[in-house]
Design an enzyme around this catalytic site. Structure first.
Site, PDB file in Angstrom:
ATOM      1  N   THR A  52       0.322  -1.294   0.245  1.00 42.70           N
ATOM      2  CA  THR A  52       0.456   0.254   0.028  1.00 42.70           C
ATOM      3  C   THR A  52       1.108   1.099   0.138  1.00 42.70           C
ATOM      4  OG1 THR A  52       0.080   0.031   2.517  1.00 42.70           O
ATOM      5  CG2 THR A  52      -1.446  -1.620   1.421  1.00 42.70           C
ATOM      6  N   GLY A  53       0.460   2.275  -0.882  1.00 41.44           N
ATOM      7  CA  GLY A  53       0.863   3.548  -0.613  1.00 41.44           C
ATOM      8  C   GLY A  53       2.682   3.426  -1.410  1.00 41.44           C
ATOM      9  N   ALA A  54       1.416   2.549  -2.755  1.00 40.95           N
ATOM     10  CA  ALA A  54       3.190   2.029  -3.498  1.00 40.95           C
ATOM     11  C   ALA A  54       3.716   3.046  -5.030  1.00 40.95           C
ATOM     12  CB  ALA A  54       2.552   0.663  -4.706  1.00 40.95           C
ATOM     13  N   SER A  55       2.255   4.201  -4.504  1.00 40.92           N
ATOM     14  CA  SER A  55       3.099   5.270  -5.535  1.00 40.92           C
ATOM     15  C   SER A  55       4.104   5.898  -5.693  1.00 40.92           C
ATOM     16  CB  SER A  55       2.115   5.808  -5.882  1.00 40.92           C
ATOM     17  OG  SER A  55       1.308   6.697  -4.664  1.00 40.92           O
ATOM     18  N   GLY A  57       7.460   7.167  -3.013  1.00 40.04           N
ATOM     19  CA  GLY A  57       8.415   7.295  -1.350  1.00 40.04           C
ATOM     20  C   GLY A  57       8.956   5.602  -1.144  1.00 40.04           C
ATOM     21  N   ILE A  58       8.738   5.155   0.150  1.00 39.91           N
ATOM     22  CA  ILE A  58       9.688   4.371   0.545  1.00 39.91           C
ATOM     23  C   ILE A  58       8.855   3.291   0.257  1.00 39.91           C
ATOM     24  CG2 ILE A  58      10.035   3.258   2.590  1.00 39.91           C
ATOM     25  CD1 ILE A  58       9.414   5.414   4.404  1.00 39.91           C
ATOM     26  N   GLY A  59       7.397   2.959  -0.014  1.00 34.69           N
ATOM     27  CA  GLY A  59       6.414   1.861  -0.932  1.00 34.69           C
ATOM     28  C   GLY A  59       7.186   1.543  -2.487  1.00 34.69           C
ATOM     29  N   TYR A 198      -0.974  12.011  14.159  1.00 30.56           N
ATOM     30  CA  TYR A 198      -0.383  11.764  13.911  1.00 30.56           C
ATOM     31  C   TYR A 198       0.803  10.088  14.842  1.00 30.56           C
ATOM     32  CZ  TYR A 198       4.031   9.056  11.235  1.00 30.56           C
ATOM     33  OH  TYR A 198       5.174   8.668  10.319  1.00 30.56           O
TER      34      TYR A 198
END
Ligand SMILES: NC(=O)c1ccc[n+]([C@@H]2O[C@H](COP(=O)([O-])OP(=O)(O)OC[C@H]3O[C@@H](n4cnc5c(N)ncnc54)[C@H](OP(=O)(O)O)[C@@H]3O)[C@@H](O)[C@H]2O)c1
Length: 296
Positions: A52-55, A57-59, A198
């Site tokens: 998830t969040g692969a678009s 940064g880290i992902g 956060y």
């Protein structure tokens, strides 16, 4: 190398371009573990890995490394164009990637996403829970911004829970699965000013997953919590971290790969254990330290 394989400014391999002292401090405080190529391939070749969040940064960096080692990666984020770009880079390098545009703060859509992943791929072997949102703001600037708290809790806690409720039955039934959570080093420290939204949302999922881990271990489903230090990405860019040692997205992705290969219960900078022990023993003193820091 295909047209899409040109160097990606967001995922540079080393912390080059930053002062030597900062790079030395990064090595000292956040030594990273990069698994051998062979070990990563043995761990993920032929496996279905959800990121998830692969678009960005880290992902994005992790998805590319894991796909390069032979996994089929399922890429999730809200921005379709960015996801398609990552998938194209992976395919240009000979990997297999599938794109799922989804907003993980939409609970019904997230449940549907989980069902669709299982319907289309039969199962998911590894889940990298990485999509997230950070807000750094003192509470007096949030008096009229209740949404600061709802949107962080939705993406950092409730969305991942909703997704895993859809995927866990299949993982447990197959007696095979690993969940990697990209948590934050902030949870190993005394609560720091400006990070209430956060920190609370990341803490909620951290505790949820570590609690669930005690139940699913009997079914051979394992978890790793990565207490990630500062990583220079789009997320951390709005805060002035000039001179503060931090990892590149590539280095952070190496830690994710290490988690996938070795499946440790947690990964955290070496000094966070003693800091947390001191914080637990001296809660008052730790809080006073933070109060003084905020006043300054
Ligand atoms: N950077 C740091 O210093 C740091 C330190 C410790 C922990 N972390 C954690 O590391 C993780 C990744 O952070 P990053 O620095 O790589 O951030 P990033 O570059 O901003 O990437 C965040 C990713 O999450 C996706 N995302 C955000 N909201 C989403 C939503 N509602 N639904 C689906 N996808 C969503 C974004 O794509 P779209 O915007 O297209 O949806 C993007 O792919 C986060 O969980 C963060 O808390 C970061």
């Amino acid at each position: 190398m295909g047209e899409n394989s040109t160097p990606d400014p967001e995922t540079q391999p080393e912390s080059t371009g930053r002062p030597l002292a900062e790079r030395v401090a990064t090595r000292l405080f956040y030594p990273t573990s990069r698994p051998r190529e062979k070990s990563l391939r043995e761990a993920v070749d032929g496996q279905v890995v959800l990121v998830t969040g692969a678009s960005h940064g880290i992902g994005k960096a992790a998805a590319k490394k894991i796909a390069a080692a032979g996994a089929t990666v399922l890429l999730v984020a809200r921005t379709l164009d960015d996801l398609e770009r990552v998938a194209a880079q992976i395919r240009a390098d000979g990997g297999t990637a599938h794109v799922y545009q989804a907003d993980l703060t939409e609970m019904d859509a997230t449940a549907e996403l989980g069902a669709a992943l299982l319907a289309e791929h039969g199962h998911v072997d590894v889940v990298i829970n990485n999509a997230g949102k950070s807000i750094r703001r003192p509470v007096d600037e949030s008096y009229d911004r209740f949404h600061d708290f709802t949107r962080t809790i939705d993406i950092n806690y409730l969305g991942p829970v909703r997704l895993l409720l859809a995927l866990l039955p299949s993982m447990r039934e197959r007696r095979h699965g690993h969940i990697v959570n990209i948590s934050t080093w902030g949870l190993r420290m005394p609560p720091a000013p400006r990070w209430s939204a956060y920190g609370a949302s990341k803490a909620a999922f951290d505790v949820w997953l570590r609690t669930v881990a005690t139940e699913i271990a009997a079914d051979n489903v394992t978890t790793t919590s990565i207490y990630m230090p500062l990583v220079h990405t789009r997320m951390s860019a709005p805060t002035d971290f000039t001179g503060v040692p931090g990892l590149t997205a590539e280095e952070a992705a190496d830690l994710v790969c290490h988690a996938v290969v070795s499946r440790p219960r947690e990964i955290s900078p070496w000094w966070t254990g003693p800091v947390q022990a001191w914080t637990d023993l001296r809660r008052g003193a730790a809080q006073r330290l933070m109060e003084r820091g905020f006043r300054r």
